[in-house]
Design a protein around this motif. Structure first.
Motif, mmCIF file in Angstrom:
data_model
loop_
_atom_site.group_PDB
_atom_site.id
_atom_site.type_symbol
_atom_site.label_atom_id
_atom_site.label_comp_id
_atom_site.label_asym_id
_atom_site.label_seq_id
_atom_site.Cartn_x
_atom_site.Cartn_y
_atom_site.Cartn_z
ATOM 1 N N VAL A 98 42.217 90.682 157.130
ATOM 2 C CA VAL A 98 41.785 89.453 157.784
ATOM 3 C C VAL A 98 40.426 89.652 158.453
ATOM 4 N N ASP A 99 40.230 90.822 159.056
ATOM 5 C CA ASP A 99 38.956 91.089 159.737
ATOM 6 C C ASP A 99 37.782 90.998 158.766
ATOM 7 N N TRP A 138 45.282 92.297 161.624
ATOM 8 C CA TRP A 138 44.144 91.778 160.874
ATOM 9 C C TRP A 138 43.538 92.866 159.999
#
Length: 237
Positions: A108-109, A103
């Protein structure tokens, strides 16, 4: 613009014998408040396992949703952009540490944090997918059970999944809290979990009777062995 986090020790469609959605899955979809919500399934922790993805598509296909699967091995950049459109982001089970590392590598985070801060969204997950939302957890991503403090921190504290079903996990969790390696938090059986609204715990939930949630907090009391454990009331889904 309410932002929800629902973290479960296990359960949901992945454990359904007939491949059908469970009451947990229906609960998550209803929380969106949308008639046809965009549900983003994130199977990173299971290495984007095609069988796991298919289970999601079959189960959630009966719930009147618009499905989206975020995979990081194919067209990751466009998939990450679409996170901002999701009404429900559902993170799957698997290896917590591997998931969070990927991530971070793909952004993504950051995308999930932005979506959460915008509100009107449900973040949910079971086991590894539940660990992600907290500051820390206990994971077997390294082989043995270890405390890990690399979560997104959108829910304060720590989380322990599979509470009543895996020998050794609970002891590592309570020892880590007593030692200050993890902040206090919640431990949940498979099928049970916690529901936060805008960062505040509003209820503990369970798919079936007897599935438990515990609050585990550091304690200086002489008889506490360093932690105070309290079972929480749960609402059946």
């Amino acid at each position: 613009m309410t932002a929800h986090i629902v973290a479960m020790g296990g359960g949901g469609f992945a454990t359904s014998q007939l491949g059908s959605p469970t009451n947990l899955d229906r609960y998550l979809v209803e929380l969106t408040g949308k008639s046809a919500p965009l549900v983003c399934f994130v199977p990173t922790a299971a290495a984007d396992d095609p069988q796991y993805i298919n289970k999601f598509l079959v189960a959630y296909g009966t719930l009147g949703i618009r499905p989206m699967v975020l995979t990081l091995w194919q067209d990751a950049a466009n998939a990450v952009k679409r996170i901002q459109d999701a009404d429900l982001i559902l993170a799957g089970n698997g290896a917590t540490v591997n998931m969070l590392a990927l991530w971070k590598a793909h952004g993504v985070d950051k995308a999930i944090k932005q979506r959460y801060e915008a509100g009107d969204v449900v973040l949910a997950g079971t086991a590894a997918g539940a660990n992600a939302w907290f500051q820390g957890c206990v994971t077997d991503s390294f082989g043995d059970f270890r405390a890990f403090s690399g979560g997104l921190g959108l829910a304060q504290g720590s989380f322990c999944s599979h509470f009543g079903s895996e020998d050794g996990r609970v002891g590592v969790y309570t020892d880590a809290i007593a030692a200050g390696d993890l902040p206090g938090g919640f431990a949940a059986d498979d099928g049970a979990g916690v529901h936060f609204e805008d960062g505040k715990l509003v209820r503990c939930i369970a798919e079936s009777a007897g599935q438990r949630v515990f609050s585990i907090q550091p304690s200086d009391a002489p008889t506490s062995s360093g932690v105070l454990t309290e079972q929480q009331p749960t609402e059946l889904l």
